[in-house]
Design a protein around this motif. Structure first.
Motif, PDB file in Angstrom:
ATOM      1  N   THR A 198       0.838  -1.000   0.232  1.00  0.00           N
ATOM      2  CA  THR A 198       0.060   0.007   0.120  1.00  0.00           C
ATOM      3  C   THR A 198       1.030   1.397  -0.030  1.00  0.00           C
ATOM      4  N   VAL A 199       0.495   2.281  -0.914  1.00  0.00           N
ATOM      5  CA  VAL A 199       0.868   3.680  -0.586  1.00  0.00           C
ATOM      6  C   VAL A 199       0.225   4.584  -0.170  1.00  0.00           C
ATOM      7  N   TRP A 200       0.563   5.200   0.826  1.00  0.00           N
ATOM      8  CA  TRP A 200      -0.127   6.509   1.378  1.00  0.00           C
ATOM      9  C   TRP A 200       0.532   7.748   1.153  1.00  0.00           C
ATOM     10  N   ILE A 201      -0.092   8.909   0.457  1.00  0.00           N
ATOM     11  CA  ILE A 201       0.043  10.223   0.166  1.00  0.00           C
ATOM     12  C   ILE A 201      -0.296  11.157   0.899  1.00  0.00           C
ATOM     13  N   ASN A 202       0.605  11.930   1.683  1.00  0.00           N
ATOM     14  CA  ASN A 202       0.151  12.857   2.895  1.00  0.00           C
ATOM     15  C   ASN A 202      -0.969  12.100   3.784  1.00  0.00           C
ATOM     16  N   GLY A 203      -0.694  10.894   4.038  1.00  0.00           N
ATOM     17  CA  GLY A 203      -1.573  10.350   5.072  1.00  0.00           C
ATOM     18  C   GLY A 203      -2.756   9.723   4.374  1.00  0.00           C
ATOM     19  N   ILE A 204      -2.852   9.878   3.282  1.00  0.00           N
ATOM     20  CA  ILE A 204      -4.235   9.345   2.585  1.00  0.00           C
ATOM     21  C   ILE A 204      -4.002   8.424   1.807  1.00  0.00           C
ATOM     22  N   GLU A 205      -4.458   7.064   2.068  1.00  0.00           N
ATOM     23  CA  GLU A 205      -4.318   5.595   1.152  1.00  0.00           C
ATOM     24  C   GLU A 205      -4.811   5.941  -0.266  1.00  0.00           C
ATOM     25  N   ALA A 206      -3.629   5.870  -1.100  1.00  0.00           N
ATOM     26  CA  ALA A 206      -3.632   6.021  -2.696  1.00  0.00           C
ATOM     27  C   ALA A 206      -4.284   4.829  -3.315  1.00  0.00           C
ATOM     28  N   GLY A 207      -3.793   3.707  -2.847  1.00  0.00           N
ATOM     29  CA  GLY A 207      -3.946   2.411  -3.513  1.00  0.00           C
ATOM     30  C   GLY A 207      -3.206   1.328  -2.947  1.00  0.00           C
ATOM     31  N   THR A 208      -3.787   0.150  -3.164  1.00  0.00           N
ATOM     32  CA  THR A 208      -2.791  -1.276  -2.973  1.00  0.00           C
ATOM     33  C   THR A 208      -2.529  -2.282  -3.908  1.00  0.00           C
ATOM     34  N   TYR A 209      -1.426  -2.383  -4.185  1.00  0.00           N
ATOM     35  CA  TYR A 209      -0.852  -3.245  -5.644  1.00  0.00           C
ATOM     36  C   TYR A 209      -0.532  -4.765  -4.757  1.00  0.00           C
ATOM     37  N   THR A 210      -1.149  -5.627  -5.325  1.00  0.00           N
ATOM     38  CA  THR A 210      -0.865  -6.965  -4.737  1.00  0.00           C
ATOM     39  C   THR A 210       0.075  -7.755  -5.876  1.00  0.00           C
ATOM     40  N   CYS A 211       1.479  -7.628  -5.202  1.00  0.00           N
ATOM     41  CA  CYS A 211       2.341  -8.352  -5.882  1.00  0.00           C
ATOM     42  C   CYS A 211       2.316  -9.790  -5.782  1.00  0.00           C
ATOM     43  N   PRO A 212       2.754 -10.433  -6.837  1.00  0.00           N
ATOM     44  CA  PRO A 212       2.524 -12.007  -6.670  1.00  0.00           C
ATOM     45  C   PRO A 212       3.865 -12.688  -6.011  1.00  0.00           C
ATOM     46  N   SER A 213       4.775 -11.996  -6.453  1.00  0.00           N
ATOM     47  CA  SER A 213       6.105 -12.706  -6.145  1.00  0.00           C
ATOM     48  C   SER A 213       7.194 -11.842  -5.355  1.00  0.00           C
ATOM     49  N   ASP A 214       8.109 -12.870  -4.857  1.00  0.00           N
ATOM     50  CA  ASP A 214       9.347 -12.399  -4.318  1.00  0.00           C
ATOM     51  C   ASP A 214      10.231 -12.610  -5.697  1.00  0.00           C
ATOM     52  N   PHE A 215      10.616 -12.041  -6.495  1.00  0.00           N
ATOM     53  CA  PHE A 215      11.185 -12.583  -7.740  1.00  0.00           C
ATOM     54  C   PHE A 215      12.699 -13.085  -7.763  1.00  0.00           C
ATOM     55  N   GLY A 216      12.821 -13.997  -8.443  1.00  0.00           N
ATOM     56  CA  GLY A 216      13.979 -14.708  -8.750  1.00  0.00           C
ATOM     57  C   GLY A 216      14.311 -15.689  -9.743  1.00  0.00           C
ATOM     58  N   GLY A 217      15.229 -16.420  -9.821  1.00  0.00           N
ATOM     59  CA  GLY A 217      15.372 -17.526 -10.908  1.00  0.00           C
ATOM     60  C   GLY A 217      16.077 -17.072 -11.879  1.00  0.00           C
ATOM     61  N   ARG A 218      16.386 -15.475 -12.013  1.00  0.00           N
ATOM     62  CA  ARG A 218      17.246 -15.299 -12.824  1.00  0.00           C
ATOM     63  C   ARG A 218      17.962 -13.677 -12.148  1.00  0.00           C
ATOM     64  N   ARG A 219      18.998 -13.426 -12.445  1.00  0.00           N
ATOM     65  CA  ARG A 219      19.804 -12.460 -11.999  1.00  0.00           C
ATOM     66  C   ARG A 219      19.257 -11.121 -12.385  1.00  0.00           C
ATOM     67  N   GLY A 220      18.863 -10.228 -11.532  1.00  0.00           N
ATOM     68  CA  GLY A 220      18.428  -8.812 -11.600  1.00  0.00           C
ATOM     69  C   GLY A 220      19.795  -8.002 -12.490  1.00  0.00           C
ATOM     70  N   THR A 221      18.939  -7.466 -13.563  1.00  0.00           N
ATOM     71  CA  THR A 221      20.072  -6.610 -14.688  1.00  0.00           C
ATOM     72  C   THR A 221      21.096  -5.881 -13.898  1.00  0.00           C
ATOM     73  N   LEU A 222      20.756  -5.058 -12.726  1.00  0.00           N
ATOM     74  CA  LEU A 222      21.698  -4.296 -12.297  1.00  0.00           C
ATOM     75  C   LEU A 222      22.652  -4.785 -10.986  1.00  0.00           C
ATOM     76  N   ASN A 223      22.301  -6.136 -10.523  1.00  0.00           N
ATOM     77  CA  ASN A 223      22.798  -6.594  -9.319  1.00  0.00           C
ATOM     78  C   ASN A 223      24.292  -6.804  -9.219  1.00  0.00           C
ATOM     79  N   PRO A 224      25.110  -6.207  -8.291  1.00  0.00           N
ATOM     80  CA  PRO A 224      26.451  -6.492  -8.199  1.00  0.00           C
ATOM     81  C   PRO A 224      26.846  -7.897  -8.009  1.00  0.00           C
ATOM     82  N   SER A 225      28.026  -8.389  -8.564  1.00  0.00           N
ATOM     83  CA  SER A 225      28.284  -9.756  -8.615  1.00  0.00           C
ATOM     84  C   SER A 225      28.256 -10.480  -7.170  1.00  0.00           C
ATOM     85  N   TRP A 226      28.601  -9.673  -6.177  1.00  0.00           N
ATOM     86  CA  TRP A 226      28.595 -10.607  -4.830  1.00  0.00           C
ATOM     87  C   TRP A 226      27.225 -10.785  -4.231  1.00  0.00           C
TER      88      TRP A 226
END
Length: 306
Positions: A198-226
């Protein structure tokens, strides 16, 4: 409530995905089926007399365009993917912001520059060089090095940022866009980990996004090698848009609150809070990406359009 996508020529990527999704008759037939009932992939394949593998491919295209959404449900032999139509209407304006707005101002906020937080484990912060202090210790979110963070995560709670709004003393905003890369949070990446963010803007609830995953299985494009392969790798870029007509998430209207309702010029700053409501159905945590992790080279962006 009717779900609507509104796009202009500025929404190049999403417009392309929607166009691709609707370019095949078989995918239109799938949408027709989902008008009547939610179906799993095998049921869709059987009704359309196509292989299940083909149905799965078409479902992926429709989901990438945000026309449907899927969820994993228990089945006789393991889990099955249930498909649900997500959109009722699509509106396309063959214009750009430049057609209507002469000016804009963009503020980039590093993800470590929060002014307040309340988090519970799992939690932590890292920058390009490595971890910032101890993992799963909420007190470490006070570490002065937090301002260098490029990825932060927590299971419950929120982080809050304050954006300057001095420009609104001279100009009247017509739209406001807030964008960031985000996903759910598990101990390691987990593709079946829904989270109501959920995101609140000036204390007012703007909306909720339901993310389906903690994404992985391939490397993020920008992730450092470590950064380990088993950890969270990337997120989804989400844009909250405030207009005179209402509030939108990635061009889908989520409520009728107009930009005026958020009183953007009332205080000396604009408060942005990103978190998990305590009574959410899916408390699946948050990974928030900065400009050196994930897939998108940006921090939290706030864009005023005049």
């Amino acid at each position: 409530m009717m779900q609507t996508i509104k796009m202009s020529l500025d929404d190049t990527k999403h417009l392309s995905l929607v166009s691709k999704a609707l370019s095949a008759e078989i995918r239109i037939e799938i949408l027709k089926l989902l008008c009547s009932a939610d179906l799993n992939i095998n049921e869709i394949a059987e009704k359309l007399k196509i292989p299940a593998s083909s149905a799965a491919s078409h479902i992926k295209v429709l989901e990438e365009a945000s026309l449907i959404k899927t969820s994993l449900q228990p089945g006789v032999r393991g889990s099955m993917k249930l498909c649900k139509k997500q959109m009722d209407e699509i509106g396309i304006s063959l214009t750009t912001h430049k057609d209507h707005y002469e000016e804009q101002e963009i503020i980039s906020m590093p993800i470590g520059n929060y002014v307040d937080y309340k988090v519970e484990p799992t939690c932590g912060l890292v920058n390009e060089k490595g971890p910032i202090d101890e993992e799963d210790e909420p007190r470490c979110f006070y570490n002065p090095l937090r301002t260098t963070a490029k990825l932060l995560w927590f299971q419950k709670g929120y982080v809050e940022y304050r954006f300057p709004n001095n420009v609104l003393k001279q100009k009247k905003e017509k739209k406001l866009e807030l964008s960031f890369e985000i996903c759910s949070e598990d101990h390691e990446y987990n593709l079946d980990c829904p989270s109501d963010i959920t995101v609140w803007i000036n204390g007012i609830e703007a909306g909720t996004y339901t993310c389906p995953s903690d994404f992985g299985g391939r490397r993020g494009t920008l992730n450092p090698s470590w950064w380990p392969d088993k950890n969270t790798q990337y997120g989804e870029l989400k844009t909250f848009l405030l207009t005179e007509e209402g509030t939108f998430i990635n061009n889908m209207k989520v409520n009728d609150k107009s930009i005026m309702a958020y009183e953007l010029s009332t205080n000396e700053y604009i408060s942005i809070r990103i978190g998990i409501k305590e009574d959410s159905n899916n408390i699946g945590g948050i990974n928030l990406f900065g400009d050196s992790f994930g897939d998108y080279p940006q921090d939290i962006l706030l864009r005023f359009i005049f």
